[in-house]
Write an enzyme that holds these catalytic residues in place. Structure first.
Site, PDB file in Angstrom:
ATOM      1  N   ARG A  68       0.674  -1.080   0.053  1.00  0.00           N
ATOM      2  CA  ARG A  68       0.563   0.098   0.008  1.00  0.00           C
ATOM      3  C   ARG A  68       1.115   1.451   0.035  1.00  0.00           C
ATOM      4  NH1 ARG A  68      -3.172   1.133   5.024  1.00  0.00           N
ATOM      5  NH2 ARG A  68      -3.964   2.349   3.591  1.00  0.00           N
ATOM      6  N   LYS A 125       3.520  -6.803  11.827  1.00  0.00           N
ATOM      7  CA  LYS A 125       2.188  -7.144  10.639  1.00  0.00           C
ATOM      8  C   LYS A 125       2.835  -8.463  10.032  1.00  0.00           C
ATOM      9  CE  LYS A 125       1.742  -4.893   6.411  1.00  0.00           C
ATOM     10  NZ  LYS A 125       0.510  -3.622   6.110  1.00  0.00           N
ATOM     11  N   ARG A 176      -1.768   5.722  12.782  1.00  0.00           N
ATOM     12  CA  ARG A 176      -0.701   4.958  14.267  1.00  0.00           C
ATOM     13  C   ARG A 176      -1.084   4.926  15.136  1.00  0.00           C
ATOM     14  NH1 ARG A 176       3.419   8.111  10.567  1.00  0.00           N
ATOM     15  NH2 ARG A 176       3.253   6.918   9.223  1.00  0.00           N
TER      16      ARG A 176
HETATM   17  C1  BTN Z   1       0.566  -3.513   2.375  1.00  0.00           C
HETATM   18  O1  BTN Z   1       1.274  -2.726   2.312  1.00  0.00           O
HETATM   19  O2  BTN Z   1       0.180  -3.710   3.460  1.00  0.00           O
HETATM   20  C2  BTN Z   1      -0.383  -4.418   1.306  1.00  0.00           C
HETATM   21  C3  BTN Z   1       1.266  -5.842   0.247  1.00  0.00           C
HETATM   22  C4  BTN Z   1      -0.319  -6.926  -0.336  1.00  0.00           C
HETATM   23  C5  BTN Z   1       1.299  -7.707  -0.564  1.00  0.00           C
HETATM   24  C6  BTN Z   1       0.340  -8.245  -1.891  1.00  0.00           C
HETATM   25  S1  BTN Z   1       1.725  -9.945  -2.526  1.00  0.00           S
HETATM   26  C7  BTN Z   1       0.413 -10.857  -3.729  1.00  0.00           C
HETATM   27  C8  BTN Z   1       0.332  -9.784  -4.025  1.00  0.00           C
HETATM   28  N1  BTN Z   1       1.180  -9.047  -5.170  1.00  0.00           N
HETATM   29  C9  BTN Z   1       1.121  -7.647  -4.803  1.00  0.00           C
HETATM   30  O3  BTN Z   1       2.282  -7.196  -5.905  1.00  0.00           O
HETATM   31  N2  BTN Z   1       0.905  -6.971  -3.912  1.00  0.00           N
HETATM   32  C10 BTN Z   1      -0.385  -7.805  -2.926  1.00  0.00           C
END
Ligand code: BTN
Length: 319
Positions: free
Chosen positions: A116, A181, A314
């Site tokens: 994100r 996380k 946060r």
């Molecule tokens: C975040 O930042 O919390 C979201 C992370 C999401 C990661 C997943 S892994 C599978 C899918 N492909 C990606 O490139 N991103 C999501």
């Protein structure tokens, strides 16, 4: 290179000669491929004179047949890739090529995993889950409301079912254990949300990862929490089952039917937080969420509602 890995995945010793015969290549070519495996995929291979080569730990690779064995009733076709830039990116390309949804894209590793707010998602080979489910949405905006929270809820419940009792949610869609996380969710959308569109539900779960210097936030994994390794094919199947059930309820009744369940899993209910939106910051106390999945914050004694993909929370020091 991956054929060699498949021979080594049992975690036993294999002689260079036997590997060479199985692959139809010389022992020195085997040696070169082993070095490649270590450098490219970050795997550790033990080399012992007189015994041969052995992976540091046995590997269970992703396998559509393995997933199907654990979830015989699932209707979602499963595409598994050894390596992708991003499963979300591949899902979007497949939509572009006209592939019919729903379908699922998985990869053993991502070279440009997306997080994100433009962050990178660290995605080492064969350790974690990189999962993108594609859905076709033709019911308008209502079918999109709270969708990313539905995915978070399904991930949290799946982790709890598999023994990660401390898994909880942080609005909008992080899954944490304590303040670390364990999973993240990234939704990407193409088409017209008011008419027909496709949505990619991207899920990253830290499964068997034990070390990762590059991750720039506090993190944990299922392995670190439970002290044992997990079969990712089983995880795909379990997550699919829970997700399917929640998506059906969401589609027929809207997000509001899952609101209470989501709030029960929210780790930051009643906590003092700062809501960050770019350079802006709003301090408040978390009241919960509304029937569309928006955040309810008490700000200076007044309840306000916030939504949007670029927002993040946060904890405040005084919380
Ligand atoms: C975040 O930042 O919390 C979201 C992370 C999401 C990661 C997943 S892994 C599978 C899918 N492909 C990606 O490139 N991103 C999501």
């Amino acid at each position: 290179m991956l054929t060699l890995l498949k021979l080594l995945k049992d975690g036993r010793f294999h002689s260079g000669e036997a590997l060479g015969v199985a692959l139809g290549i010389s022992r020195s070519a085997v040696w070169k491929q082993l070095q490649h495996l270590e450098a490219e995929l970050g795997l550790t291979i033990h080399k012992v004179r007189g015994r041969g080569y052995q992976l540091r730990a046995p590997l269970t690779l992703l396998d559509p047949a393995g997933v199907a064995e654990y979830s015989p009733s699932s209707q979602w076709p499963v595409l598994v890739f050894d390596s992708l830039d991003s499963t979300n990116a591949e899902a979007l390309r497949s939509i572009e090529r006209g592939m019919a949804a729903p379908f699922l894209v998985l990869a053993e590793r991502q070279t440009a995993g997306r997080g994100r707010r433009g962050r990178k998602w660290v995605s080492p080979f064969a350790e974690n889950l990189y999962y993108s489910l594609v859905l076709r949405i033709d019911g308008g905006m209502r079918q999109l409301e709270g969708l990313s929270l539905v995915v978070g809820l399904a991930v949290m419940e799946t982790l709890r079912d598999l023994g990660i009792a401390g898994a909880g949610l942080k609005w909008p869609n992080d899954v944490l254990v304590g303040e670390k996380k364990i999973a993240g969710i990234l939704l990407e959308l193409v088409g017209d949300p008011a008419d027909v569109c496709h949505v990619v539900l991207g899920v990253g779960i830290n499964v068997n990862m034990q070390e990762a210097d590059e991750v720039d936030q506090q993190w944990t994994s299922m392995y670190l929490e439970a002290g044992r390794a997990f079969d990712r094919n089983l995880l795909v199947a379990r997550l699919g089952g829970v997700l399917q059930e929640h998506l059906n309820r969401h589609q027929s009744s809207g997000f509001a039917v899952l609101q209470a369940q989501w709030e029960q899993g929210h780790l930051w209910q009643g906590r003092a937080v700062s809501l960050i939106a770019g350079v802006n910051r709003i301090d408040g106390v978390v009241m919960g969420i509304d029937g569309q999945g928006a955040l309810r914050l008490k700000v200076d004694g007044v309840e306000k509602v916030f939504s949007g993909g670029e927002l993040s929370l946060r904890l405040r020091d005084d919380s």
